[in-house]
Design a protein around this motif. Structure first.
Motif, short mmCIF file in Angstrom:
data_model
loop_
_atom_site.label_atom_id
_atom_site.label_comp_id
_atom_site.label_asym_id
_atom_site.label_seq_id
_atom_site.Cartn_x
_atom_site.Cartn_y
_atom_site.Cartn_z
N TRP A 1 27.86 -37.74 2.88
CA TRP A 1 27.28 -37.78 4.22
C TRP A 1 26.38 -36.58 4.48
CZ3 TRP A 1 32.72 -39.27 6.16
CH2 TRP A 1 32.86 -40.65 6.15
N LEU A 2 26.77 -35.41 4.02
CA LEU A 2 25.96 -34.22 4.25
C LEU A 2 24.64 -34.27 3.48
CD1 LEU A 2 28.76 -31.53 4.36
CD2 LEU A 2 27.35 -32.33 6.28
N ARG A 3 24.61 -34.99 2.39
CA ARG A 3 23.36 -35.14 1.63
C ARG A 3 22.37 -36.07 2.31
NH1 ARG A 3 24.79 -35.20 -4.80
NH2 ARG A 3 25.82 -33.17 -4.78
N LEU A 4 22.81 -36.78 3.34
CA LEU A 4 21.91 -37.66 4.07
C LEU A 4 20.85 -36.87 4.80
CD1 LEU A 4 24.41 -40.26 5.58
CD2 LEU A 4 22.93 -40.55 3.59
N GLY A 5 21.10 -35.58 4.99
CA GLY A 5 20.12 -34.72 5.61
C GLY A 5 20.18 -34.76 7.11
N ASP A 6 19.03 -34.69 7.71
CA ASP A 6 18.93 -34.56 9.16
C ASP A 6 19.06 -35.93 9.82
OD1 ASP A 6 18.56 -33.33 11.59
OD2 ASP A 6 16.36 -33.43 11.47
N VAL A 7 20.28 -36.25 10.21
CA VAL A 7 20.53 -37.48 10.96
C VAL A 7 21.14 -37.09 12.30
CG1 VAL A 7 20.80 -38.96 8.94
CG2 VAL A 7 22.79 -37.77 9.86
N GLU A 8 21.05 -37.98 13.26
CA GLU A 8 21.50 -37.65 14.62
C GLU A 8 22.99 -37.33 14.67
OE1 GLU A 8 21.60 -39.74 18.97
OE2 GLU A 8 20.02 -40.28 17.59
N ASN B 1 26.22 -36.91 12.05
CA ASN B 1 26.64 -36.89 10.66
C ASN B 1 28.15 -36.69 10.58
OD1 ASN B 1 27.13 -36.30 7.92
ND2 ASN B 1 25.02 -35.59 7.68
N PRO B 2 28.90 -37.71 10.14
CA PRO B 2 30.36 -37.59 10.05
C PRO B 2 30.79 -36.53 9.03
CG PRO B 2 29.64 -39.67 9.09
CD PRO B 2 28.44 -39.03 9.71
N GLY B 3 29.90 -36.14 8.13
CA GLY B 3 30.24 -35.13 7.15
C GLY B 3 30.64 -33.81 7.78
N GLU B 4 30.01 -33.46 8.88
CA GLU B 4 30.34 -32.22 9.59
C GLU B 4 31.76 -32.29 10.16
OE1 GLU B 4 27.14 -31.78 12.36
OE2 GLU B 4 25.66 -31.60 10.75
N HIS B 5 32.12 -33.44 10.71
CA HIS B 5 33.47 -33.64 11.25
C HIS B 5 34.51 -33.54 10.12
CE1 HIS B 5 36.75 -35.27 13.61
NE2 HIS B 5 36.93 -36.19 12.69
N VAL B 6 34.21 -34.15 9.00
CA VAL B 6 35.15 -34.14 7.87
C VAL B 6 35.28 -32.73 7.30
CG1 VAL B 6 35.60 -35.04 5.55
CG2 VAL B 6 34.77 -36.56 7.33
N LEU B 7 34.19 -31.99 7.22
CA LEU B 7 34.28 -30.60 6.75
C LEU B 7 35.20 -29.77 7.65
CD1 LEU B 7 30.80 -29.32 5.55
CD2 LEU B 7 32.93 -29.45 4.28
N LYS B 8 35.08 -29.95 8.95
CA LYS B 8 35.95 -29.23 9.89
C LYS B 8 37.41 -29.62 9.67
CE LYS B 8 36.61 -28.49 14.82
NZ LYS B 8 36.22 -28.87 16.17
#
Length: 142
Positions: free
Chosen positions: A21-28, A30-37
């Motif tokens: 998800w984080l590799r998707l780049g600049d999206v409005e 991004n669930p990757g940030e939630h998962v990282l937390k």
């Protein structure tokens, strides 16, 4: 602090999903940030952890949902095993991410369409006998 107690398999699956998800780049959104937390505050359980009160992959959860008189049950599964007709919900959905690794009695705020977040409580967790012994899978992008 909201510690989650993940198995190694769950931590790996979530890590792979976050990386994708984080590799998707600049999206409005991004669930990757939630998962990282989630991963930053998680503790990885030993393989032989005897606890039976933690929401895990291939476990059935009983949830108290807002506005529902009766508790609802669902089973957390890997993405490829998700099937709403069998109440099998991917651990990578909003609902799955809200509860994986949580202890019975925990609450999670969930965003409902058109309104403020509502609190959902984890009432019980048990192994899903239909999925007993199944191992998870790695995250796949389609």
């Amino acid at each position: 602090m909201d510690t989650r107690f993940l198995t190694n398999e769950e931590a790996m699956l979530l890590s792979q999903a976050a990386e994708h998800w984080l590799r998707l780049g600049d999206v409005e959104l991004n669930p990757g940030e939630h998962v990282l937390k989630l991963l930053r505050s998680a503790a990885v359980r030993p393989k032989a952890c005897p606890r039976e009160d933690i929401a895990s992959l291939n476990w059935t959860l009983k949830l108290a949902l807002p506005d529902d008189e009766e508790p609802q049950e669902l089973t957390l599964v890997c993405p490829g095993d998700a099937d709403l007709s069998l109440a099998r919900v991917s651990v990578l959905t909003l609902l799955g991410l809200s509860f994986v690794g949580r202890v019975v009695g925990s609450v999670a705020p969930l965003q409902w369409a058109g309104g403020p977040p509502k609190v959902v409580r984890l009432l019980a967790a048990r192994r899903c006998t239909a999925l007993a012994g199944r191992r998870g899978q790695t995250f796949r992008t389609g």
